[in-house]
Design a protein around this motif. Structure first.
Motif, PDB file in Angstrom:
ATOM      1  N   THR A  82       0.576  -9.593   8.484  1.00 59.99           N
ATOM      2  CA  THR A  82      -0.001  -8.284   8.503  1.00 59.99           C
ATOM      3  C   THR A  82      -0.226  -7.717   7.352  1.00 59.99           C
ATOM      4  N   GLY A  83      -1.067  -6.608   7.033  1.00 58.15           N
ATOM      5  CA  GLY A  83      -1.119  -6.102   5.576  1.00 58.15           C
ATOM      6  C   GLY A  83       0.125  -5.763   4.991  1.00 58.15           C
ATOM      7  N   GLN A  84       0.950  -5.120   5.794  1.00 61.75           N
ATOM      8  CA  GLN A  84       2.251  -4.667   5.516  1.00 61.75           C
ATOM      9  C   GLN A  84       2.970  -5.870   4.807  1.00 61.75           C
ATOM     10  N   THR A  85       3.248  -7.109   5.901  1.00 65.55           N
ATOM     11  CA  THR A  85       3.948  -8.016   5.345  1.00 65.55           C
ATOM     12  C   THR A  85       3.447  -8.756   4.155  1.00 65.55           C
ATOM     13  N   CYS A  86       2.324  -8.732   3.999  1.00 65.30           N
ATOM     14  CA  CYS A  86       1.545  -9.500   2.906  1.00 65.30           C
ATOM     15  C   CYS A  86       1.962  -8.868   1.563  1.00 65.30           C
ATOM     16  N   TYR A  87       1.844  -7.254   1.899  1.00 65.68           N
ATOM     17  CA  TYR A  87       2.265  -6.561   0.288  1.00 65.68           C
ATOM     18  C   TYR A  87       3.696  -6.526   0.350  1.00 65.68           C
ATOM     19  N   GLN A  88       4.529  -6.492   1.167  1.00 66.15           N
ATOM     20  CA  GLN A  88       6.043  -6.401   1.100  1.00 66.15           C
ATOM     21  C   GLN A  88       6.640  -7.793   0.988  1.00 66.15           C
ATOM     22  N   VAL A 138       1.056 -11.264 -18.024  1.00 62.93           N
ATOM     23  CA  VAL A 138       1.739 -11.786 -16.519  1.00 62.93           C
ATOM     24  C   VAL A 138       0.500 -11.065 -15.644  1.00 62.93           C
ATOM     25  N   GLU A 139      -0.176 -12.295 -15.042  1.00 61.28           N
ATOM     26  CA  GLU A 139      -1.319 -11.582 -14.245  1.00 61.28           C
ATOM     27  C   GLU A 139      -1.017 -11.958 -12.670  1.00 61.28           C
ATOM     28  N   GLY A 140      -1.615 -11.102 -11.937  1.00 63.50           N
ATOM     29  CA  GLY A 140      -1.555 -11.104 -10.410  1.00 63.50           C
ATOM     30  C   GLY A 140      -1.500  -9.683  -9.547  1.00 63.50           C
ATOM     31  N   VAL A 141      -1.678  -9.886  -8.329  1.00 60.09           N
ATOM     32  CA  VAL A 141      -1.810  -8.847  -7.592  1.00 60.09           C
ATOM     33  C   VAL A 141      -0.611  -7.891  -7.440  1.00 60.09           C
ATOM     34  N   PHE A 142      -0.678  -6.583  -7.072  1.00 55.35           N
ATOM     35  CA  PHE A 142       0.507  -5.880  -6.616  1.00 55.35           C
ATOM     36  C   PHE A 142       1.554  -5.486  -7.942  1.00 55.35           C
ATOM     37  N   LEU A 143       1.032  -5.492  -9.094  1.00 54.53           N
ATOM     38  CA  LEU A 143       1.970  -5.672 -10.212  1.00 54.53           C
ATOM     39  C   LEU A 143       2.315  -4.269 -10.662  1.00 54.53           C
ATOM     40  N   ARG A 144       1.681  -2.906 -10.605  1.00 58.35           N
ATOM     41  CA  ARG A 144       2.074  -1.850 -10.624  1.00 58.35           C
ATOM     42  C   ARG A 144       3.075  -0.863  -9.400  1.00 58.35           C
ATOM     43  N   ARG A 145       3.487  -1.995  -8.534  1.00 60.20           N
ATOM     44  CA  ARG A 145       4.236  -1.486  -7.615  1.00 60.20           C
ATOM     45  C   ARG A 145       5.663  -0.600  -8.114  1.00 60.20           C
ATOM     46  N   PRO A 146       6.176   0.004  -7.429  1.00 58.28           N
ATOM     47  CA  PRO A 146       7.246   0.762  -7.760  1.00 58.28           C
ATOM     48  C   PRO A 146       8.411   0.186  -8.133  1.00 58.28           C
ATOM     49  N   GLU A 147       8.633  -1.042  -7.675  1.00 53.89           N
ATOM     50  CA  GLU A 147      10.073  -1.881  -8.168  1.00 53.89           C
ATOM     51  C   GLU A 147       9.762  -2.607  -9.178  1.00 53.89           C
ATOM     52  N   LEU A 148       8.365  -2.506  -9.894  1.00 55.96           N
ATOM     53  CA  LEU A 148       8.216  -3.203 -11.164  1.00 55.96           C
ATOM     54  C   LEU A 148       8.084  -2.419 -12.369  1.00 55.96           C
ATOM     55  N   ARG A 149       8.330  -0.958 -12.078  1.00 55.15           N
ATOM     56  CA  ARG A 149       8.248  -0.155 -13.323  1.00 55.15           C
ATOM     57  C   ARG A 149       9.413  -0.576 -14.188  1.00 55.15           C
ATOM     58  N   GLY A 150       9.141  -0.639 -15.318  1.00 55.11           N
ATOM     59  CA  GLY A 150       9.784  -0.937 -16.370  1.00 55.11           C
ATOM     60  C   GLY A 150      10.086  -2.200 -16.832  1.00 55.11           C
ATOM     61  N   ASN A 189     -10.343 -10.945   6.573  1.00 61.18           N
ATOM     62  CA  ASN A 189      -9.895 -10.371   5.167  1.00 61.18           C
ATOM     63  C   ASN A 189      -9.010  -9.246   5.608  1.00 61.18           C
ATOM     64  N   GLU A 190      -8.673  -8.968   6.811  1.00 63.03           N
ATOM     65  CA  GLU A 190      -8.175  -7.838   7.365  1.00 63.03           C
ATOM     66  C   GLU A 190      -6.721  -7.550   6.545  1.00 63.03           C
ATOM     67  N   ARG A 191      -5.818  -8.527   6.390  1.00 63.91           N
ATOM     68  CA  ARG A 191      -4.535  -8.395   6.032  1.00 63.91           C
ATOM     69  C   ARG A 191      -4.634  -8.272   4.538  1.00 63.91           C
ATOM     70  N   TYR A 192      -5.679  -8.966   3.785  1.00 67.07           N
ATOM     71  CA  TYR A 192      -5.659  -8.731   2.308  1.00 67.07           C
ATOM     72  C   TYR A 192      -5.907  -7.280   1.861  1.00 67.07           C
ATOM     73  N   VAL A 193      -7.284  -6.784   2.653  1.00 66.03           N
ATOM     74  CA  VAL A 193      -7.680  -5.681   2.560  1.00 66.03           C
ATOM     75  C   VAL A 193      -6.758  -4.337   2.627  1.00 66.03           C
ATOM     76  N   GLU A 194      -6.121  -4.520   3.916  1.00 64.27           N
ATOM     77  CA  GLU A 194      -4.926  -3.500   4.169  1.00 64.27           C
ATOM     78  C   GLU A 194      -3.825  -3.753   3.354  1.00 64.27           C
ATOM     79  N   ALA A 195      -3.324  -4.783   2.731  1.00 60.73           N
ATOM     80  CA  ALA A 195      -2.371  -4.803   1.540  1.00 60.73           C
ATOM     81  C   ALA A 195      -2.524  -4.058   0.494  1.00 60.73           C
ATOM     82  N   GLN A 196      -4.035  -4.349   0.079  1.00 60.89           N
ATOM     83  CA  GLN A 196      -4.524  -3.472  -1.169  1.00 60.89           C
ATOM     84  C   GLN A 196      -4.511  -2.032  -1.096  1.00 60.89           C
ATOM     85  N   ARG A 197      -4.809  -1.820   0.282  1.00 59.16           N
ATOM     86  CA  ARG A 197      -4.908  -0.328   0.765  1.00 59.16           C
ATOM     87  C   ARG A 197      -3.473   0.380   0.446  1.00 59.16           C
TER      88      ARG A 197
END
Length: 235
Positions: A82-88, A138-150, A189-197
């Protein structure tokens, strides 16, 4: 046909962006995240900056992809696709910290990957030595997620609308294409689009230092986030 001495717009924008990035923690090691959705052109842009730095910068610039730090397939899909598991569940950030971020900050060699996602096997590449004032992208998706602050000294968001980035991303894997998947709303594309949302909802309070609108690859635009017009919210 270009006139002799003509400098393409993309190169001019990259020179400007590189100058800004090189100003991050001068004289010390620094880490800059190059963030953005799949297919937007992050990897190529980071590689271009590294190549350009070899000609114009007095500072070593190297790049590492978060794609070398995926979890194994069994972990990624254990809770469904799912989008959630893709993100998490996609990435092993502790491995990224252990092999790249902590050693780099401590002045030691880095190990640029831990996992081959295509082969679904761990990897152990040779350590890479870097100068004391090196700048690491460091390049990639999801890099400004809360657990990567700092973890980052600065961030650069590379953007393009989903009708542009989704077909670009799918074009990288022609063997797995399905009819109509150039449409972001296609089920493929559903899981990737939802993960980005989901990611945008969490990242919207962390503005990047710079935004590169990479919609037109020949004529990208360099944008500074405006607190009164938070462009990154919907990117």
């Amino acid at each position: 046909m270009s006139a002799p001495g003509f400098v393409p717009t993309r190169q001019l924008v990259l020179v400007d962006l590189l100058a800004l990035i090189l100003g991050t923690r001068p004289g010390q090691r620094a880490v800059v995240a190059v963030d953005g959705p799949d297919g937007v052109g992050k990897t190529h842009l980071a590689q271009e900056l590294v190549a350009l730095a070899g000609h114009v910068a007095g500072r070593a610039v190297r790049t590492v992809s978060v794609d070398g730090f995926h979890h194994p397939r069994a972990h990624r899909y254990a809770r469904g696709r799912t989008g959630q598991t893709c993100y998490q569940d996609s990435y092993d950030y502790e491995a990224l910290r252990a092999r790249v971020l902590r050693p780099f900050r401590a002045g030691r060699d880095i190990v640029p990957a831990a996992f081959d996602v295509a082969a679904d096997v761990p990897v152990d590449p040779a350590p890479v030595a870097l100068p004391e004032d090196a700048l690491l992208l460091v390049e990639g998706v999801f890099l400004r997620r809360p657990e990567l602050r700092g973890e980052w000294d600065a961030t650069c968001l590379v953007t393009a609308p989903a009708p542009v980035s989704v077909p670009r991303g799918n074009a990288r894997f022609p063997a797995s294409r399905v009819a109509g998947d150039e449409d972001p709303a296609h089920p493929a594309n559903e899981r990737y689009v939802e993960a980005q949302r989901l990611y945008r909802l969490q990242a919207r309070t962390w503005p990047p230092e710079w935004i590169v609108d990479n919609t037109d690859l020949q004529r990208p635009e360099l944008v500074w986030p405006d607190p009164d017009e938070p462009q990154w919210f919907e990117q």
